[in-house]
Write a protein that holds these residues in place. Structure first.
Motif, PDB file in Angstrom:
ATOM      1  N   LEU A 438       0.783  -1.026  -0.031  1.00  0.00           N
ATOM      2  CA  LEU A 438      -0.077  -0.049   0.016  1.00  0.00           C
ATOM      3  C   LEU A 438       1.005   1.354   0.030  1.00  0.00           C
ATOM      4  CD1 LEU A 438      -2.893  -0.945   2.462  1.00  0.00           C
ATOM      5  CD2 LEU A 438      -2.855  -1.187   0.028  1.00  0.00           C
ATOM      6  N   ASP A 439       2.056   0.949  -0.156  1.00  0.00           N
ATOM      7  CA  ASP A 439       3.132   2.123   0.130  1.00  0.00           C
ATOM      8  C   ASP A 439       2.778   3.254  -1.144  1.00  0.00           C
ATOM      9  OD1 ASP A 439       4.917   3.394   1.573  1.00  0.00           O
ATOM     10  OD2 ASP A 439       6.583   2.122   0.923  1.00  0.00           O
ATOM     11  N   GLY A 440       2.886   4.278  -1.004  1.00  0.00           N
ATOM     12  CA  GLY A 440       2.645   5.189  -2.174  1.00  0.00           C
ATOM     13  C   GLY A 440       1.143   5.936  -2.205  1.00  0.00           C
ATOM     14  N   LEU A 441       0.326   5.045  -1.535  1.00  0.00           N
ATOM     15  CA  LEU A 441      -1.166   5.674  -1.507  1.00  0.00           C
ATOM     16  C   LEU A 441      -1.328   6.638  -0.236  1.00  0.00           C
ATOM     17  CD1 LEU A 441      -3.092   2.020  -1.668  1.00  0.00           C
ATOM     18  CD2 LEU A 441      -2.499   3.554  -3.436  1.00  0.00           C
ATOM     19  N   ALA A 442      -2.094   7.791  -0.707  1.00  0.00           N
ATOM     20  CA  ALA A 442      -2.328   8.660   0.062  1.00  0.00           C
ATOM     21  C   ALA A 442      -3.010   8.032   1.481  1.00  0.00           C
ATOM     22  CB  ALA A 442      -3.637   9.777  -0.364  1.00  0.00           C
ATOM     23  N   PRO A 443      -2.847   8.770   2.625  1.00  0.00           N
ATOM     24  CA  PRO A 443      -3.230   7.797   3.887  1.00  0.00           C
ATOM     25  C   PRO A 443      -4.900   7.365   4.066  1.00  0.00           C
ATOM     26  CG  PRO A 443      -2.023   9.800   4.277  1.00  0.00           C
ATOM     27  CD  PRO A 443      -2.147   9.887   2.920  1.00  0.00           C
ATOM     28  N   ASP A 444      -5.790   8.340   3.475  1.00  0.00           N
ATOM     29  CA  ASP A 444      -7.137   7.878   3.590  1.00  0.00           C
ATOM     30  C   ASP A 444      -7.344   6.526   2.543  1.00  0.00           C
ATOM     31  OD1 ASP A 444      -7.720   9.848   5.104  1.00  0.00           O
ATOM     32  OD2 ASP A 444      -9.175  11.123   3.924  1.00  0.00           O
ATOM     33  N   VAL A 445      -6.734   6.896   1.420  1.00  0.00           N
ATOM     34  CA  VAL A 445      -6.847   5.641   0.575  1.00  0.00           C
ATOM     35  C   VAL A 445      -6.232   4.370   1.191  1.00  0.00           C
ATOM     36  CG1 VAL A 445      -6.499   4.963  -1.893  1.00  0.00           C
ATOM     37  CG2 VAL A 445      -7.090   7.222  -1.399  1.00  0.00           C
ATOM     38  N   ALA A 446      -4.935   4.625   1.660  1.00  0.00           N
ATOM     39  CA  ALA A 446      -4.267   3.315   2.169  1.00  0.00           C
ATOM     40  C   ALA A 446      -5.280   2.650   3.100  1.00  0.00           C
ATOM     41  CB  ALA A 446      -2.988   3.809   2.974  1.00  0.00           C
ATOM     42  N   HIS A 447      -6.012   3.295   3.863  1.00  0.00           N
ATOM     43  CA  HIS A 447      -6.839   2.776   4.658  1.00  0.00           C
ATOM     44  C   HIS A 447      -8.420   2.157   4.185  1.00  0.00           C
ATOM     45  CE1 HIS A 447      -4.847   3.292   8.397  1.00  0.00           C
ATOM     46  NE2 HIS A 447      -4.766   4.492   8.324  1.00  0.00           N
ATOM     47  N   GLU A 448      -8.565   2.555   2.811  1.00  0.00           N
ATOM     48  CA  GLU A 448      -9.737   2.146   2.046  1.00  0.00           C
ATOM     49  C   GLU A 448      -9.211   1.927   0.725  1.00  0.00           C
ATOM     50  OE1 GLU A 448     -13.353   4.462   3.177  1.00  0.00           O
ATOM     51  OE2 GLU A 448     -12.406   5.093   5.018  1.00  0.00           O
ATOM     52  N   PRO A 449      -8.553   0.933   0.441  1.00  0.00           N
ATOM     53  CA  PRO A 449      -7.969   0.597  -0.937  1.00  0.00           C
ATOM     54  C   PRO A 449      -9.093   0.399  -1.872  1.00  0.00           C
ATOM     55  CG  PRO A 449      -6.916  -0.965   0.506  1.00  0.00           C
ATOM     56  CD  PRO A 449      -7.811   0.041   1.344  1.00  0.00           C
ATOM     57  N   TRP A 450     -10.249  -0.066  -1.419  1.00  0.00           N
ATOM     58  CA  TRP A 450     -11.397  -0.481  -2.238  1.00  0.00           C
ATOM     59  C   TRP A 450     -12.166   0.688  -2.965  1.00  0.00           C
ATOM     60  CZ3 TRP A 450     -10.971  -1.313   2.866  1.00  0.00           C
ATOM     61  CH2 TRP A 450     -11.712  -0.574   3.766  1.00  0.00           C
ATOM     62  N   THR A 451     -11.613   1.899  -2.455  1.00  0.00           N
ATOM     63  CA  THR A 451     -12.303   3.180  -3.057  1.00  0.00           C
ATOM     64  C   THR A 451     -11.358   3.548  -4.464  1.00  0.00           C
ATOM     65  OG1 THR A 451     -10.845   4.622  -1.642  1.00  0.00           O
ATOM     66  CG2 THR A 451     -13.047   3.986  -1.068  1.00  0.00           C
ATOM     67  N   LEU A 452     -10.262   3.109  -4.419  1.00  0.00           N
ATOM     68  CA  LEU A 452      -9.430   3.352  -5.623  1.00  0.00           C
ATOM     69  C   LEU A 452     -10.387   2.966  -7.024  1.00  0.00           C
ATOM     70  CD1 LEU A 452      -5.990   1.867  -4.843  1.00  0.00           C
ATOM     71  CD2 LEU A 452      -6.307   4.228  -5.303  1.00  0.00           C
TER      72      LEU A 452
END
Ligand SMILES: Cc1cc2nc3c(=O)[nH]c(=O)nc-3n(C[C@H](O)[C@H](O)[C@H](O)COP(=O)(O)OP(=O)(O)OC[C@H]3O[C@@H](n4cnc5c(N)ncnc54)[C@H](O)[C@@H]3O)c2cc1C
Length: 476
Positions: A438-452
């Protein structure tokens, strides 16, 4: 519980999870003899697969590599410390009842001194040993802050809720001074024996992951070093109340638990050191709070003395009827840290890799299993039993039962793991540490990668959530 001193003759000291010389009441009593044989018995029954027992039984591995290594190191350290005092530690592998009865007969011991424990399995071993010996088994109490004889009521009368218990001990009980280290008498001539290796015990040895919160080295020497470092060298105690919900690093919390639980560190010694710190540095809400947490530890010990094996039943001490699920696939994903909920997965991967987990992460992974997946909470607790470096039956099953809603609180203890993730890991440093994918993802997205968006999500090699995140339970 404390016996009359056995002056003269020969005594045997049976060391279990009390692997220290400081504040060791059983050692102090046993040393009041002409000859003393300190013995520790590594029981193979404590390693390898075990049956949980009781209703809806299942199998699990009793002691994993992290705690096994820590414990063997602690034995080695205690042996060195006893040798420095002119004695030794005799180590044997086998059934404690037969090993100890043989040694008692061999050295013609008048008594065997031991620290008793409140939990059923440990008590049962004690009873078997007592029955096998030709000398009395003299039981002491030495692993809590408060001695049971000093509690405001008998253990059967203590409150099942933490706050009244805490208030009662704070107002009406005092912590005894640590027992001084005695002069240790000569040892009868007995071969000290070899300390087994993890391989001897059939436990795989795993390397220590360098992302570990700290290098946990077993033994009294490392325990006293950590006590010194946390209070005096780094002055971390000063801010404990503000930092204790941390997730990454060495000093956000004391990390005393592995040493407290293997008995390398006495809670009364910690308390005496906090007294000194309050006198010489500062007395504030943080110094109070470390004692507050040690009282939690006591609370569960005394709760197990009161309720015994009921704690291990599916409905716990509240005897709740909950239809816990059996789902090995889902349970396997939780164990491996592949649930698709990053905050939960980071916790499980840290636990697997290091044997340690912060209190905040423990609460969240436990709540997800029990309150969201609704899988039998005892399976999760048993998995913790295998993996934790600081496992203690009362602290572990007591906390799990509490989070699962079948323990010492009638309120719903479900955690909203997503809310918790954003609140306690706002910059996502914790999830990115344990889930490098999950490295490189913004904090909010790193916690909810299904929103990508779908194409970006396909590039991140991370599982989809195993349950709909919108259905996660909990109020915070
Ligand atoms: C599901 C679950 C399982 C747990 N299993 C264990 C276990 O097997 N062994 C264990 O020692 N703790 C257990 N805990 C309690 C707690 O998480 C650990 O004691 C703590 O995280 C250890 O880190 P520390 O020493 O830095 O704690 P600190 O925050 O520095 O606290 C100081 C000491 O207070 C005691 N303590 C703090 N919180 C608790 C608590 N909730 N219950 C009992 N004692 C507490 C511990 O002895 C700890 O070392 C569990 C908590 C949960 C939610």
């Amino acid at each position: 519980m404390a016996p009359d001193a056995d002056a003269g003759g020969t005594t045997l000291l049976w060391l279990r999870r009390d692997l220290r010389c400081h504040d060791n009441p059983a050692l102090a009593a046993a040393a009041d003899a002409d000859r003393l044989l300190p013995v520790s018995v590594v029981d193979p029954a404590g390693y390898g697969p075990a049956d949980f027992g009781g209703p809806r039984s299942f199998t699990y591995e009793k002691t994993g590599s992290h705690r096994t290594r820590f414990r063997l190191d602690a034995l080695d350290d205690l042996r060195t410390r006893l040798r420095d005092r002119g004695s030794d530690l005799v180590v044997r592998r086998g059934d404690p009842a037969s090993v100890l009865s043989d040694l008692v007969d061999r050295v013609d011991a008048d008594a065997v001194h031991v620290h008793t424990r409140p939990t059923p399995e440990e008590r049962a071993v004690e009873e078997r040993v007592a029955g096998a010996l030709s000398a009395p088994l003299v039981r002491h109490w030495g692993h809590t802050l408060y001695h049971p004889d000093d509690l405001p009521s008998d253990v059967s009368g203590i409150d099942d809720t933490y706050t009244p218990f805490r208030k009662s001990v704070e107002s009406s009980a005092s912590v005894r001074a640590p027992a001084p280290v005695p002069t240790i008498p000569d040892r009868p001539a007995v071969d000290p024996g070899e300390i087994p290796t993890t391989t001897d015990l059939g436990v795989d040895s795993e390397p220590v992951d360098d992302r570990t919160a700290m290098a946990f080295e077993g033994g009294e020497t490392a325990a006293l070093d950590r006590l010194d470092a946390y209070l005096w060298e780094t002055d971390s105690l000063r801010e404990y109340k503000q930092t204790r919900n941390g997730l990454v690093g060495r000093d956000y919390s004391s990390k005393f638990s592995p040493w407290l639980n293997e008995g390398c560190l006495s809670p009364r010694r910690v308390s005496a050191e906090i007294d000194a710190y309050e006198e010489r540095r500062v007395e504030n809400d943080s110094t109070y709070w470390l004692r507050f947490e040690l009282i939690w530890r006591d609370f569960f010990q005394f709760q197990f003395a009161k309720h015994g094996g009921t704690f291990f039943t599916p409905g716990g001490i509240r005897r709740r009827e909950i239809a816990w699920r059996d789902d090995e696939t889902a349970f396997g994903r939780w164990k491996r840290g592949e649930t698709g909920i990053p905050f939960v997965d980071a916790g499980m991967r840290e636990l697997n890799a290091t044997g340690y987990l912060s209190n905040r992460a423990r609460q969240n992974v436990a709540s997800f299993l029990a309150n969201d997946l609704r899988i039998d909470w005892r399976k999760g607790a048993a998995y913790f039993e295998t993996r934790l470096i600081d496992y203690d039956p009362a602290s572990n099953y007591g906390n799990w039962a509490y989070v699962a809603g079948v323990g010492n609180d009638s309120r719903n203890r479900a955690f909203d793991v997503l809310w918790q993730a954003h609140r306690y890991d706002a910059d996502a440093a914790y999830v990115r540490r344990w889930l490098p994918e999950l490295d490189g993802l913004a904090p909010d997205v790193a916690h909810e990668p299904w929103t990508l968006p779908d194409e970006e999500r396909a590039r991140v090699n991370y599982p989809s959530p195993m349950i709909d995140p919108a259905t996660l339970s909990g109020d915070g």
